[in-house]
Scaffold this motif. Structure first.
Motif, PDB file in Angstrom:
ATOM      1  N   GLU A 281      10.637  19.991  15.418  1.00 11.45           N
ATOM      2  CA  GLU A 281       9.885  21.242  15.471  1.00 11.45           C
ATOM      3  C   GLU A 281      10.542  22.284  16.373  1.00 11.45           C
ATOM      4  N   TYR A 282      11.720  22.007  16.916  1.00 15.12           N
ATOM      5  CA  TYR A 282      12.363  22.941  17.834  1.00 15.12           C
ATOM      6  C   TYR A 282      12.942  24.128  17.068  1.00 15.12           C
ATOM      7  N   ILE A 283      13.015  25.279  17.774  1.00 16.24           N
ATOM      8  CA  ILE A 283      13.452  26.525  17.131  1.00 16.24           C
ATOM      9  C   ILE A 283      14.959  26.748  17.253  1.00 16.24           C
ATOM     10  N   GLY A 284      15.624  25.956  18.094  1.00 20.03           N
ATOM     11  CA  GLY A 284      17.065  26.119  18.271  1.00 20.03           C
ATOM     12  C   GLY A 284      17.639  25.002  19.117  1.00 20.03           C
ATOM     13  N   ILE A 285      18.958  24.946  19.164  1.00 18.22           N
ATOM     14  CA  ILE A 285      19.666  23.917  19.931  1.00 18.22           C
ATOM     15  C   ILE A 285      20.630  24.599  20.899  1.00 18.22           C
ATOM     16  N   GLY A 286      20.486  24.317  22.189  1.00 21.26           N
ATOM     17  CA  GLY A 286      21.398  24.813  23.208  1.00 21.26           C
ATOM     18  C   GLY A 286      22.251  23.665  23.722  1.00 21.26           C
ATOM     19  N   ILE A 287      23.548  23.930  23.921  1.00 15.53           N
ATOM     20  CA  ILE A 287      24.469  22.845  24.270  1.00 15.53           C
ATOM     21  C   ILE A 287      25.392  23.264  25.412  1.00 15.53           C
ATOM     22  N   GLY A 288      25.569  22.357  26.376  1.00 17.34           N
ATOM     23  CA  GLY A 288      26.549  22.526  27.429  1.00 17.34           C
ATOM     24  C   GLY A 288      27.694  21.552  27.229  1.00 17.34           C
ATOM     25  N   VAL A 289      28.937  22.063  27.291  1.00 17.48           N
ATOM     26  CA  VAL A 289      30.131  21.253  27.041  1.00 17.48           C
ATOM     27  C   VAL A 289      31.158  21.534  28.135  1.00 17.48           C
ATOM     28  N   PRO A 290      31.826  20.511  28.665  1.00 21.09           N
ATOM     29  CA  PRO A 290      32.823  20.732  29.718  1.00 21.09           C
ATOM     30  C   PRO A 290      34.177  21.158  29.164  1.00 21.09           C
ATOM     31  N   GLY A 291      34.278  22.421  28.741  1.00 22.64           N
ATOM     32  CA  GLY A 291      35.538  22.881  28.171  1.00 22.64           C
ATOM     33  C   GLY A 291      35.483  24.350  27.804  1.00 22.64           C
ATOM     34  N   LEU A 292      36.448  24.798  27.035  1.00 25.01           N
ATOM     35  CA  LEU A 292      36.512  26.182  26.572  1.00 25.01           C
ATOM     36  C   LEU A 292      35.741  26.312  25.261  1.00 25.01           C
ATOM     37  N   ILE A 293      34.975  27.385  25.147  1.00 26.57           N
ATOM     38  CA  ILE A 293      34.133  27.575  23.964  1.00 26.57           C
ATOM     39  C   ILE A 293      34.227  29.009  23.457  1.00 26.57           C
ATOM     40  N   ASP A 294      34.469  29.167  22.178  1.00 26.47           N
ATOM     41  CA  ASP A 294      34.292  30.449  21.500  1.00 26.47           C
ATOM     42  C   ASP A 294      32.789  30.538  21.233  1.00 26.47           C
ATOM     43  N   GLU A 295      32.080  31.246  22.115  1.00 21.00           N
ATOM     44  CA  GLU A 295      30.616  31.224  22.065  1.00 21.00           C
ATOM     45  C   GLU A 295      30.066  31.896  20.811  1.00 21.00           C
TER      46      GLU A 295
END
Length: 286
Positions: free
Chosen positions: A55-69
């Protein structure tokens, strides 16, 4: 509204459902860091689905690296060899049919403190995570500043003495310089062991030097400390402040706050805060 928060680490992945700043349920499982990128992503999906809540409206993620957000692409994770270029946002959005936001794990700590914790009333602050490594998240004008490829705040890589800031301001300092785990030093300090107290005093001086550098670059109102090493704060607080007190601009020092953040499950809450932040940005544009 429910949000799914994900913290991807080198050894474990933590997944949880967050609502109104509270963690409703969570699960943790090994990262399978030696496996293919496809196997790791499949394992992540299985872990998310094991919560049994969609039932969640979105997914937030933390990653130890470089990200093209913008495009949700993860690059070159040091501790997960197969993750050289992973289109994680597309992969998860195609599967779960909800928006996915990804940023660096140190940013997640700062955003969690801003959204749910001690940083709520501050316009500009720095969040520092001190554990196996040294991470920095920047809140500027009330918003997360992550820079190009989510790489802003990588102050741990700046040269310091004969190595880097991370070598002297993370758990590496205890292990490499003194042959002890940080938890062992803390335990000995709790017993009043003089050598352990001296080690933590020395650590505080190094961390103070790192914070002075942040004051020159960012001039924050506050610095919030997290990660396992922050549990020993009472033993290095004085030496840290002694070091920081040498900063020449006293008016900045007079308003500066340095304290630990004691929010439980900050990584999951911070990941969920990515979605909250995105919702606010959309609302402000309209």
């Amino acid at each position: 509204m429910k949000i799914l928060g994900v913290d991807i680490g080198a050894t474990k992945i933590q997944v949880g459902i967050v609502e109104d700043g509270k963690l409703l349920k969570e699960t943790r499982f090994p990262t399978l860091s030696g496996s293919s990128k496809e196997d790791i992503m499949r394992n992540l999906i299985e872990g998310i689905e094991s919560l049994g809540d969609h039932e969640y409206i979105g997914i937030g993620i933390g990653v130890p690296g470089l990200i093209d957000e913008e495009n949700g692409i993860v690059y070159d994770l040091l501790n997960i060899a197969s993750w050289k270029e992973v289109h994680l946002k597309k992969y998860l959005e195609d599967h779960f049919k909800v928006p996915v936001k990804i940023t660096n794990d140190a940013n997640i700590f700062a955003l969690g403190v801003k959204t749910f914790g001690e940083g709520k009333n501050f316009r500009n602050f720095v969040g520092i995570t001190m554990g196996t490594g040294f991470g920095t998240g920047i809140i500027a004008n009330k918003k997360l500043y992550s820079g190009s490829l989510s790489g802003a705040g990588e102050l741990g890589s700046i040269p310091y003495l004969d190595k880097t800031i991370e070598d002297y301001c993370s758990g590496k300092f205890f292990r490499v310089e003194h042959g002890l785990k940080g938890s062992e030093v803390f335990s000995l300090a709790e017993k009043g062991e003089e050598k352990a107290l001296q080690i933590l005093e020395e650590y505080g001086k190094h961390l103070g030097e790192a914070i002075k550098l942040m004051l020159y670059i960012l001039s924050p109102e506050a610095v919030f400390l997290g990660g396992s090493v922050s549990n020993s704060f009472k033993y290095f607080e004085k030496s840290l402040h002694d070091s920081v007190s040498e900063f020449p601009f006293k008016r900045i020092l007079d308003q500066l706050i340095i304290k630990t953040s004691d929010i439980e499950n900050i990584a999951i809450l911070g990941a969920a805060a990515l979605i909250i932040s995105e919702e606010k940005n959309i609302a402000e544009k309209h």
